[in-house]
Write a protein that holds these residues in place. Sequence first.
Motif, PDB file in Angstrom:
ATOM      1  N   LYS A 190       0.888  -1.213   0.116  1.00 28.82           N
ATOM      2  CA  LYS A 190      -0.079   0.027  -0.086  1.00 28.82           C
ATOM      3  C   LYS A 190       0.987   1.261  -0.003  1.00 28.82           C
ATOM      4  N   CYS A 191       0.658   2.063  -0.947  1.00 31.60           N
ATOM      5  CA  CYS A 191       1.357   3.227  -1.020  1.00 31.60           C
ATOM      6  C   CYS A 191       0.989   4.503  -0.096  1.00 31.60           C
ATOM      7  N   CYS A 192       1.694   5.683   0.000  1.00 30.66           N
ATOM      8  CA  CYS A 192       1.259   6.428   0.891  1.00 30.66           C
ATOM      9  C   CYS A 192       0.069   7.146   0.413  1.00 30.66           C
ATOM     10  N   ASP A 193      -0.221   6.949  -0.821  1.00 36.24           N
ATOM     11  CA  ASP A 193      -1.365   7.665  -1.292  1.00 36.24           C
ATOM     12  C   ASP A 193      -2.642   6.807  -1.398  1.00 36.24           C
ATOM     13  N   ASP A 194      -2.421   5.797  -0.567  1.00 36.04           N
ATOM     14  CA  ASP A 194      -3.531   4.745  -0.504  1.00 36.04           C
ATOM     15  C   ASP A 194      -3.851   3.650  -1.748  1.00 36.04           C
ATOM     16  N   THR A 195      -2.915   3.931  -2.836  1.00 40.46           N
ATOM     17  CA  THR A 195      -3.025   3.126  -4.016  1.00 40.46           C
ATOM     18  C   THR A 195      -2.251   1.680  -3.536  1.00 40.46           C
ATOM     19  N   LEU A 196      -2.541   0.545  -4.272  1.00 44.96           N
ATOM     20  CA  LEU A 196      -1.731  -0.631  -4.266  1.00 44.96           C
ATOM     21  C   LEU A 196      -1.030  -0.849  -5.383  1.00 44.96           C
ATOM     22  N   TYR A 197      -0.100  -1.681  -5.003  1.00 44.52           N
ATOM     23  CA  TYR A 197       0.687  -1.883  -6.110  1.00 44.52           C
ATOM     24  C   TYR A 197       1.010  -3.521  -5.899  1.00 44.52           C
ATOM     25  N   ARG A 244      13.454  -7.719   1.264  1.00 46.08           N
ATOM     26  CA  ARG A 244      14.471  -6.992   0.415  1.00 46.08           C
ATOM     27  C   ARG A 244      13.713  -6.358  -0.677  1.00 46.08           C
ATOM     28  N   ARG A 245      12.446  -6.677  -1.370  1.00 43.92           N
ATOM     29  CA  ARG A 245      11.820  -6.122  -2.258  1.00 43.92           C
ATOM     30  C   ARG A 245      11.211  -4.853  -1.746  1.00 43.92           C
ATOM     31  N   VAL A 246      10.541  -4.871  -0.545  1.00 42.03           N
ATOM     32  CA  VAL A 246       9.891  -3.862   0.252  1.00 42.03           C
ATOM     33  C   VAL A 246      10.780  -2.880   0.351  1.00 42.03           C
ATOM     34  N   ASN A 287      13.499   2.471  -0.579  1.00 45.01           N
ATOM     35  CA  ASN A 287      14.847   3.196  -0.271  1.00 45.01           C
ATOM     36  C   ASN A 287      15.702   3.055  -1.544  1.00 45.01           C
ATOM     37  N   SER A 288      15.446   2.581  -2.565  1.00 43.29           N
ATOM     38  CA  SER A 288      16.200   2.173  -3.858  1.00 43.29           C
ATOM     39  C   SER A 288      15.595   2.453  -4.953  1.00 43.29           C
ATOM     40  N   ASP A 289      16.694   2.737  -5.950  1.00 46.82           N
ATOM     41  CA  ASP A 289      16.292   2.795  -7.482  1.00 46.82           C
ATOM     42  C   ASP A 289      15.732   1.631  -8.213  1.00 46.82           C
ATOM     43  N   LYS A 290      16.004   0.638  -7.495  1.00 46.00           N
ATOM     44  CA  LYS A 290      15.433  -0.601  -7.854  1.00 46.00           C
ATOM     45  C   LYS A 290      13.984  -0.957  -7.726  1.00 46.00           C
ATOM     46  N   GLY A 291      13.499   0.038  -6.898  1.00 37.78           N
ATOM     47  CA  GLY A 291      11.906  -0.020  -6.810  1.00 37.78           C
ATOM     48  C   GLY A 291      11.286   0.449  -7.870  1.00 37.78           C
ATOM     49  N   ALA A 292      10.130  -0.006  -8.299  1.00 38.62           N
ATOM     50  CA  ALA A 292       9.160   0.209  -9.364  1.00 38.62           C
ATOM     51  C   ALA A 292       8.898   1.700  -9.513  1.00 38.62           C
ATOM     52  N   LYS A 293       8.917   2.127 -10.751  1.00 40.88           N
ATOM     53  CA  LYS A 293       8.748   3.415 -11.319  1.00 40.88           C
ATOM     54  C   LYS A 293       7.522   3.932 -10.429  1.00 40.88           C
ATOM     55  N   TYR A 294       6.207   3.043 -10.349  1.00 38.27           N
ATOM     56  CA  TYR A 294       5.240   3.502  -9.818  1.00 38.27           C
ATOM     57  C   TYR A 294       5.285   3.766  -8.543  1.00 38.27           C
ATOM     58  N   LEU A 298       7.446   7.375  -6.567  1.00 35.99           N
ATOM     59  CA  LEU A 298       6.628   8.594  -6.320  1.00 35.99           C
ATOM     60  C   LEU A 298       5.602   8.454  -5.229  1.00 35.99           C
ATOM     61  N   ARG A 299       5.310   7.304  -4.893  1.00 36.09           N
ATOM     62  CA  ARG A 299       4.533   7.199  -3.853  1.00 36.09           C
ATOM     63  C   ARG A 299       5.165   6.508  -2.250  1.00 36.09           C
ATOM     64  N   ARG A 300       6.214   6.702  -2.114  1.00 31.67           N
ATOM     65  CA  ARG A 300       6.843   6.360  -0.749  1.00 31.67           C
ATOM     66  C   ARG A 300       6.245   7.183   0.199  1.00 31.67           C
ATOM     67  N   PRO A 301       6.389   6.583   1.419  1.00 28.62           N
ATOM     68  CA  PRO A 301       6.744   4.951   1.545  1.00 28.62           C
ATOM     69  C   PRO A 301       5.582   3.993   1.366  1.00 28.62           C
ATOM     70  N   VAL A 302       6.095   2.862   1.127  1.00 30.51           N
ATOM     71  CA  VAL A 302       5.160   1.734   0.923  1.00 30.51           C
ATOM     72  C   VAL A 302       5.215   1.040   2.358  1.00 30.51           C
ATOM     73  N   GLU A 303       3.876   0.129   2.339  1.00 26.21           N
ATOM     74  CA  GLU A 303       3.981  -0.662   3.440  1.00 26.21           C
ATOM     75  C   GLU A 303       3.359  -2.075   2.886  1.00 26.21           C
ATOM     76  N   LEU A 304       3.870  -3.087   3.455  1.00 28.73           N
ATOM     77  CA  LEU A 304       3.633  -4.558   2.821  1.00 28.73           C
ATOM     78  C   LEU A 304       2.150  -4.780   3.595  1.00 28.73           C
ATOM     79  N   VAL A 305       1.255  -5.319   2.883  1.00 28.49           N
ATOM     80  CA  VAL A 305      -0.038  -5.363   3.447  1.00 28.49           C
ATOM     81  C   VAL A 305      -0.508  -7.089   2.972  1.00 28.49           C
ATOM     82  N   TYR A 306       0.137  -7.758   2.131  1.00 29.31           N
ATOM     83  CA  TYR A 306      -0.399  -9.097   1.592  1.00 29.31           C
ATOM     84  C   TYR A 306       0.875  -9.870   0.854  1.00 29.31           C
ATOM     85  N   THR A 307       1.106 -11.152   1.535  1.00 25.56           N
ATOM     86  CA  THR A 307       1.920 -12.202   0.784  1.00 25.56           C
ATOM     87  C   THR A 307       1.269 -13.480   0.484  1.00 25.56           C
ATOM     88  N   GLU A 308       1.692 -14.058  -0.601  1.00 23.02           N
ATOM     89  CA  GLU A 308       0.963 -15.336  -1.036  1.00 23.02           C
ATOM     90  C   GLU A 308       2.286 -16.006  -1.546  1.00 23.02           C
TER      91      GLU A 308
END
Length: 81
Positions: A9-16, A25-27, A32-39, A42-52
């Motif tokens: 969940k991004c800081c603007d309440d959108t989901l990725y 590592r991915r979160v 914190n890295s340039d390896k994160g998705a472009k999407y 611009l919407r940092r920080p993100v919070e992990l809300v689901y894994t499968e």
Amino acid sequence: MSYFVYIVKCCDDTLYTGITTDVERRVEEHNNSDKGAKYTKLRRPVELVYTEKRDNRSEASKREYAIKQLSRLQKFELINV
């Protein structure tokens, strides 16, 4: 090797939604890295809300696609189960 489908969940309440072999590592990359998705850059920080967990990349990719086809409401229902 196991793969994970994840939703952040991004800081603007959108989901990725994405896949990875190392969720922590991915979160960190999304936040914190340039390896994160472009999407998410611009919407940092993100919070992990689901894994499968999935057994292989093919299964993870198919599940990622299925989740991306869900409506926003359906995604929130999945997260809250």
